[in-house]
Design a protein around this motif. Structure first.
Motif, PDB file in Angstrom:
ATOM      1  N   MET A   1       0.894  -1.115  -0.131  1.00 16.19           N
ATOM      2  CA  MET A   1      -0.043   0.071  -0.075  1.00 16.19           C
ATOM      3  C   MET A   1       0.416   1.309  -1.012  1.00 16.19           C
ATOM      4  O   MET A   1       0.399   2.182  -0.344  1.00 16.19           O
ATOM      5  N   ILE A   2       1.645   0.882   0.653  1.00 13.53           N
ATOM      6  CA  ILE A   2       3.194   1.918   0.516  1.00 13.53           C
ATOM      7  C   ILE A   2       3.406   3.018  -0.413  1.00 13.53           C
ATOM      8  O   ILE A   2       3.834   3.441  -0.670  1.00 13.53           O
ATOM      9  N   ILE A   3       3.485   1.294  -1.091  1.00 16.02           N
ATOM     10  CA  ILE A   3       4.727   1.512  -2.879  1.00 16.02           C
ATOM     11  C   ILE A   3       3.674   1.976  -3.462  1.00 16.02           C
ATOM     12  O   ILE A   3       4.024   3.296  -4.194  1.00 16.02           O
ATOM     13  N   PHE A  22      -4.381  13.239  -4.846  1.00 16.84           N
ATOM     14  CA  PHE A  22      -4.272  13.362  -3.399  1.00 16.84           C
ATOM     15  C   PHE A  22      -4.934  12.004  -2.984  1.00 16.84           C
ATOM     16  O   PHE A  22      -4.699  11.509  -1.871  1.00 16.84           O
ATOM     17  N   LEU A  23      -4.951  10.779  -3.986  1.00 15.05           N
ATOM     18  CA  LEU A  23      -4.991   9.175  -3.417  1.00 15.05           C
ATOM     19  C   LEU A  23      -3.682   9.125  -3.470  1.00 15.05           C
ATOM     20  O   LEU A  23      -3.577   8.293  -1.960  1.00 15.05           O
ATOM     21  N   VAL A  29      -0.328   7.970   3.637  1.00 18.57           N
ATOM     22  CA  VAL A  29      -0.243   7.617   5.173  1.00 18.57           C
ATOM     23  C   VAL A  29      -1.081   6.605   5.657  1.00 18.57           C
ATOM     24  O   VAL A  29      -1.139   6.202   7.059  1.00 18.57           O
ATOM     25  N   VAL A  30      -1.945   5.882   4.781  1.00 15.88           N
ATOM     26  CA  VAL A  30      -2.756   4.380   5.460  1.00 15.88           C
ATOM     27  C   VAL A  30      -1.914   3.467   5.939  1.00 15.88           C
ATOM     28  O   VAL A  30      -2.158   2.666   6.981  1.00 15.88           O
ATOM     29  N   GLY A  31      -1.076   3.344   4.656  1.00 16.34           N
ATOM     30  CA  GLY A  31      -0.035   1.912   4.763  1.00 16.34           C
ATOM     31  C   GLY A  31       0.916   2.306   5.791  1.00 16.34           C
ATOM     32  O   GLY A  31       1.080   1.501   6.209  1.00 16.34           O
ATOM     33  N   VAL A  32       1.322   3.361   5.946  1.00 16.93           N
ATOM     34  CA  VAL A  32       2.019   4.484   7.285  1.00 16.93           C
ATOM     35  C   VAL A  32       1.761   3.724   8.228  1.00 16.93           C
ATOM     36  O   VAL A  32       1.955   3.315   9.839  1.00 16.93           O
ATOM     37  N   ARG A  42       0.024  -5.103  16.800  1.00 15.45           N
ATOM     38  CA  ARG A  42      -1.550  -4.730  17.617  1.00 15.45           C
ATOM     39  C   ARG A  42      -2.310  -5.268  16.081  1.00 15.45           C
ATOM     40  O   ARG A  42      -1.880  -4.965  14.851  1.00 15.45           O
ATOM     41  N   ALA A  43      -3.420  -6.360  16.485  1.00 19.22           N
ATOM     42  CA  ALA A  43      -4.552  -6.363  15.170  1.00 19.22           C
ATOM     43  C   ALA A  43      -4.688  -5.907  14.644  1.00 19.22           C
ATOM     44  O   ALA A  43      -5.493  -4.876  15.159  1.00 19.22           O
ATOM     45  N   ILE A  44      -4.932  -6.022  13.157  1.00 25.04           N
ATOM     46  CA  ILE A  44      -5.662  -4.960  12.268  1.00 25.04           C
ATOM     47  C   ILE A  44      -7.023  -5.226  11.439  1.00 25.04           C
ATOM     48  O   ILE A  44      -6.670  -6.930  10.311  1.00 25.04           O
ATOM     49  N   GLY A  45      -8.046  -5.240  11.719  1.00 24.72           N
ATOM     50  CA  GLY A  45      -8.984  -5.886  11.317  1.00 24.72           C
ATOM     51  C   GLY A  45      -9.061  -7.199  11.156  1.00 24.72           C
ATOM     52  O   GLY A  45      -9.370  -8.570  10.099  1.00 24.72           O
ATOM     53  N   GLY A  46      -8.828  -8.074  12.233  1.00 20.22           N
ATOM     54  CA  GLY A  46      -9.237  -9.101  12.537  1.00 20.22           C
ATOM     55  C   GLY A  46      -7.679  -9.800  12.127  1.00 20.22           C
ATOM     56  O   GLY A  46      -7.346 -11.108  12.164  1.00 20.22           O
ATOM     57  N   ARG A  47      -6.394  -9.901  11.652  1.00 20.24           N
ATOM     58  CA  ARG A  47      -4.919 -10.090  10.817  1.00 20.24           C
ATOM     59  C   ARG A  47      -3.863  -9.248  12.170  1.00 20.24           C
ATOM     60  O   ARG A  47      -3.721  -7.853  12.369  1.00 20.24           O
ATOM     61  N   ARG A  48      -3.010 -10.080  12.910  1.00 21.81           N
ATOM     62  CA  ARG A  48      -1.658  -9.421  13.362  1.00 21.81           C
ATOM     63  C   ARG A  48      -0.757  -8.865  12.452  1.00 21.81           C
ATOM     64  O   ARG A  48      -0.420  -8.277  13.038  1.00 21.81           O
ATOM     65  N   HIS A  49      -0.495  -9.189  11.040  1.00 19.79           N
ATOM     66  CA  HIS A  49      -0.041  -8.777  10.336  1.00 19.79           C
ATOM     67  C   HIS A  49      -0.501  -7.976   9.143  1.00 19.79           C
ATOM     68  O   HIS A  49      -1.594  -8.803   8.495  1.00 19.79           O
ATOM     69  N   PHE A  50      -0.144  -7.075   8.748  1.00 17.81           N
ATOM     70  CA  PHE A  50      -0.944  -6.754   7.197  1.00 17.81           C
ATOM     71  C   PHE A  50       0.128  -6.779   6.414  1.00 17.81           C
ATOM     72  O   PHE A  50       1.223  -6.165   6.207  1.00 17.81           O
ATOM     73  N   TYR A  51      -0.712  -7.542   5.074  1.00 16.00           N
ATOM     74  CA  TYR A  51       0.312  -7.601   4.479  1.00 16.00           C
ATOM     75  C   TYR A  51      -0.410  -6.618   2.942  1.00 16.00           C
ATOM     76  O   TYR A  51      -1.107  -6.980   2.481  1.00 16.00           O
TER      77      TYR A  51
END
Length: 51
Positions: A1-3, A22-23, A29-32, A42-51
């Motif tokens: 997402m950052i890339i 803008f997008l 920002v969301v990726g960071v 911290r779990a994000i959306g039920g996942r411990r790692h965000f890929y």
């Protein structure tokens, strides 16, 4: 997402398209934020790692 955010940010800057700029900034920002939250364990959306 950052890339993807960086790519859209650069394309929006060079092509002069404000929506891509803008997008790209938003995705960057969301990726960071996801990266920081995931690295703290911290779990994000039920996942411990965000890929």
């Amino acid at each position: 997402m950052i890339i993807l955010g960086l790519i859209l940010l650069v394309l929006g800057y060079f092509l002069g398209l404000q929506i891509l700029y803008f997008l790209g900034g938003l995705l960057l920002v969301v990726g960071v934020v996801f990266l920081i939250l995931g690295s703290t364990g911290r779990a994000i959306g039920g996942r411990r790692h965000f890929y």
